[in-house]
Structures are given as C-alpha cells and as structure tokens.
Design an enzyme around this catalytic site. Structure first.
Site, PDB file in Angstrom:
ATOM      1  N   ASP A 104      -3.796   0.969   2.652  1.00 45.51           N
ATOM      2  CA  ASP A 104      -3.069  -1.019   2.878  1.00 45.51           C
ATOM      3  C   ASP A 104      -4.697  -1.708   3.078  1.00 45.51           C
ATOM      4  O   ASP A 104      -5.368  -1.368   3.723  1.00 45.51           O
ATOM      5  CB  ASP A 104      -2.620  -1.291   3.654  1.00 45.51           C
ATOM      6  CG  ASP A 104      -2.400  -2.911   3.861  1.00 45.51           C
ATOM      7  OD1 ASP A 104      -2.313  -2.691   2.570  1.00 45.51           O
ATOM      8  OD2 ASP A 104      -1.147  -2.656   5.018  1.00 45.51           O
ATOM      9  N   ASP A 314      -3.630  -7.150  -2.308  1.00 50.39           N
ATOM     10  CA  ASP A 314      -2.981  -5.885  -1.658  1.00 50.39           C
ATOM     11  C   ASP A 314      -2.655  -5.127  -1.873  1.00 50.39           C
ATOM     12  O   ASP A 314      -2.034  -5.150  -3.428  1.00 50.39           O
ATOM     13  CB  ASP A 314      -2.399  -7.132  -0.782  1.00 50.39           C
ATOM     14  CG  ASP A 314      -1.496  -6.388   0.208  1.00 50.39           C
ATOM     15  OD1 ASP A 314      -2.419  -5.323   0.930  1.00 50.39           O
ATOM     16  OD2 ASP A 314      -0.726  -6.270   0.800  1.00 50.39           O
TER      17      ASP A 314
END
Length: 434
Positions: A104, A314
C-alpha cells in the site's frame, strides 16, 4: 496485495546491512485478493460477488484518510489482486517465517499480527511469534525510530520502556503493538533472496481488523520514516515501480512490483509529472480532465503539501474519489457521449451505470487526466467496471473527504514509476499481463 522480494545480487549481499547494498534492483509478484492464486480466493463466490466486495472494501479503505492529519541490480516482486488490495509476500525473522501483507502506497509502516495478541483478528495462517526469532528486538522509547513515527507512546514492561505504535482506520478498526526490528527477507521473481537486517516493523498485539484470511497486516510503501521504501533507502536509489494487470476481470496473471535499477520507467510513450511528498502520502497535481472537446477543471486542495498538489495516488484504493463538483461535471460530460441504455446503479455510491453491451466491445469515451506535464489517457479498463452480469458502472465516485484519490483501477495497464530522489512519477502505457 502479495509481494515476494528477491535479489539478483550475490548471496554475499544477503549477509550485509542494507546501507551497503547500493545500485541493485529486484522484483516481486503482487497478487490481487480475488485472483485464484490468492489465499483469500473463495471458489464458491461468483465473479460479481467479488466485484461487489471489492467496491465495498474500497469505500471503507478510502475512509482511513479521514483519520490522518494532512500536512502543508535487479530485484522484482509479484503483486496479486485482494478485493482491491494487492498482496505481497515476504519473510520475517530468523529463521524466516513467510507473511502476506497488503502492499500500500498510502501507508507508512510495515506491520503484521504477532503473538501473543488479545484481541487477535481472524487469520488462517500461523500468527508470527517474535519469541522464536533470534533477530527480533523491541525498539526503546528513546530511539530515533520511535520518536520519528507519529502515534507512538511508551509502555513500561519490566526495566525497559518499549515503543508502542497505534494505527486507526476510517472504519473503526485498528492495530496496536510494539514498534520493533527484525530481519526482512524478500524473494524475487528471479528465484534468489535478499535479506534486510534491523528493519523497523510494527508487531501488532491488539488488533480489531476484519478477517485477515491468510494475510497479516500491511506493507507500507508510502513516504513515512519507517515505510519499506524509506528503509530500503539508497539500496534501491529511491526508486520503485509497479505494473497492475486488470483487477476486476477474470485475470490469472500476477502484477509486478520492482525496486532499484529495474524500476526506471522510460521509452516510447513515457510521461512524467512532479511527485509531491507528504508525511505519508504521494501527491500529484491534477489540472483537469478532458473528454472529447470538453475540459473539466480540477482546482486546488487545502490539504496537499504546500497547496501545490491536489490528489493522492494510492495503490491500496480501488476507485477514484473526486470532489463532488468535479465529479458531477465529469459524470455529465461522460454520460453525454455514451449511447448505451442507462440503468439504476446496483452498487452505490457508483452512480453512472449502463446496460452492458454483448461481447467485449465497450464503447465509452477516452478520459484524459491532465497532470502537470503529463497527459494520461484512461481507457474503458481504467474508468468502467462490470459490476453484475448485465451492468457496467463508472469507477469514479464523489467524496466529501479532505483529499481526492487516484485509485488503482486507473493505474491498470500502466507501468507506474516512483523516483523519490528526483520527486517524479512516470507513466508508461503497456500490457501488464505480459
């Protein structure tokens, strides 16, 4: 998100501190949660049940941004798709224990669930027991690592005060535990391994997250002081890249996460835009979208670094989240150019939905995202997804949050390269299944 890191350098480097390993690269596989290769894969679920869960997970995952304070030679890893998350495989400790974590770019710490935990989040694989690792050590409160991480506190256990971390998410879940150090071992797609001693990790002993399946925690690739990217430092020259294959299709191909020299994105079709580094997140400046001959201006954001950027990129969020005014104008512009039959959305907050055409011939307009110095052409794969058998929906949604998010569906079939030292992000269109 599954990632396995491995090196193409000599085995001798596996015995060295990462600060002396300079100028090499490696790649790992990233595995999507819904891939048949993922341990989260449930054969009894239909494809569209998985899509619905992915959308729901993306909404919850994006909510975590409300919990943050926004401030003004060749190693390769495989990344597989996980309900909108990509899993990365690594090993921790001595002897090494294999762990799967969500890869992430919106997180700044590598944390995993550890024994003894109370409460423990459900996990189908053994929980890491640090007492079995000869290289595990807790970080004292007086250390620079403890003081550099936000949300840490001190806990007195015996004669030593250890550093405690705490991470909360927008859905109310959290992980708390010891900020510690141990050896991380990465296995590359080339078949070899490389070890990084004294890597700072979060060893979670109080966890209230949902079912972890075979996974455990998050591999933070953000910009924080103890993210994996920051800790690998000069050994990867501040460079990493990924190529995400189609996540909500029935693909069986893993994606790639690459570090170091092999993470340089160049060649025909490559465009680059400034990368703005926040305490945790990677921000970009999105000037506008264009659809046909219509341009939709984006505007500024009060939550970005110095006000010079306006959207986070992201890899851990599936959908793209836009300010309501921008989304409304973009939706109406896109809708005006689509000839398909519009239908009611089966999955709010997805709003713009159509009856799916027969076959694979989906005719929707190309949306160009105009970043500073870089125009990115987003095709149907990046902007629409089939949510049930006969319905497709626009994968951009409006948000009331402080920040906008350029989610991972929009990254598909692009080689996306981060250069932290030069503060640039590069895109190159490609087929990520090859």
């Amino acid at each position: 998100m599954e990632r396995m890191y491995s090196s193409l350098i000599f085995l001798l480097f596996c015995l060295c501190d990462i600060s002396v390993i300079e100028g090499f690269g490696f790649s790992v596989d990233l595995i999507h949660r819904d891939s048949p290769k993922s341990p989260f894969y449930i054969p009894s679920e239909t494809h569209y049940e998985r899509v619905a869960k992915t959308i729901s997970r993306s909404i919850n995952y994006a909510n975590r941004f409300d919990k943050h304070s926004f401030s003004t030679k060749n190693v390769e890893s495989n990344v597989l798709p996980n309900e909108g998350d990509y899993l990365m495989s690594y090993s921790i400790g001595t002897p090494p224990v294999k762990i799967l974590g969500i890869a992430d770019t919106g997180s700044d710490i590598l944390w995993l669930q550890c024994e003894p935990c109370n409460p423990c989040s459900p996990q189908t694989t053994p929980i890491f027991d640090p007492s079995n690792s000869t290289t595990y050590e807790k970080i004292p409160c007086t250390s620079n690592a403890c003081q550099s991480v936000s949300g840490t506190s001190c806990s007195s256990r015996g004669s030593q005060q250890s550093c405690q971390y705490s991470i909360g998410y927008g859905d109310g879940s959290q992980s708390q535990g010891d900020l510690s150090m141990d050896t991380i071992t990465l296995s590359s797609t080339k078949g070899s391994t490389v070890s990084f001693p004294k890597t700072v990790i979060g060893c979670g002993t109080r966890n209230t997250l949902g079912n972890q399946g075979a996974g455990s925690g998050i591999v933070g690739l953000g910009n924080g002081p103890v993210s994996l990217i920051t800790q690998l430092g000069s050994s990867i020259q501040g460079k990493f890249a990924y190529c995400l294959g189609p996540t909500l299709s029935r693909t069986k191909f893993p994606s790639k996460l690459t570090f170091g020299e092999d993470a340089v994105v160049s060649g025909v079709g490559t465009v680059s835009t400034p990368l703005f580094l926040d305490k945790v997140f990677y921000f970009l400046n999105l000037e506008a979208f264009s659809v046909g001959n219509k341009r939709v201006e984006f505007g500024r954001s009060s939550s970005s670094p110095g006000g010079s950027s306006n959207i986070i990129i992201d890899s851990g969020t599936t959908l793209t989240f836009l300010p309501k005014t921008v989304y409304s104008e973009l939706e109406s512009t896109v809708a005006a150019l689509i000839k398909l039959e519009r239908v009611k959305s089966p999955l709010p907050p997805l709003n713009l939905c159509y009856k799916a055409p027969s076959g694979d011939n989906l005719e929707v307009p190309v949306i160009t995202a105009h970043f500073s110095g870089a125009d990115i052409k987003l095709n149907a794969l990046n902007t629409f997804t089939q949510v049930i058998e006969d319905t497709i929906c626009f994968s951009f949604v409006p948000t009331n949050q402080l920040v906008s998010i350029f989610g991972n569906l929009a990254h598909q079939n692009f080689l996306v390269g981060y250069d932290i030292q030069k503060k640039t992000l590069s895109f190159k269109p490609t087929d990520c299944t090859k």
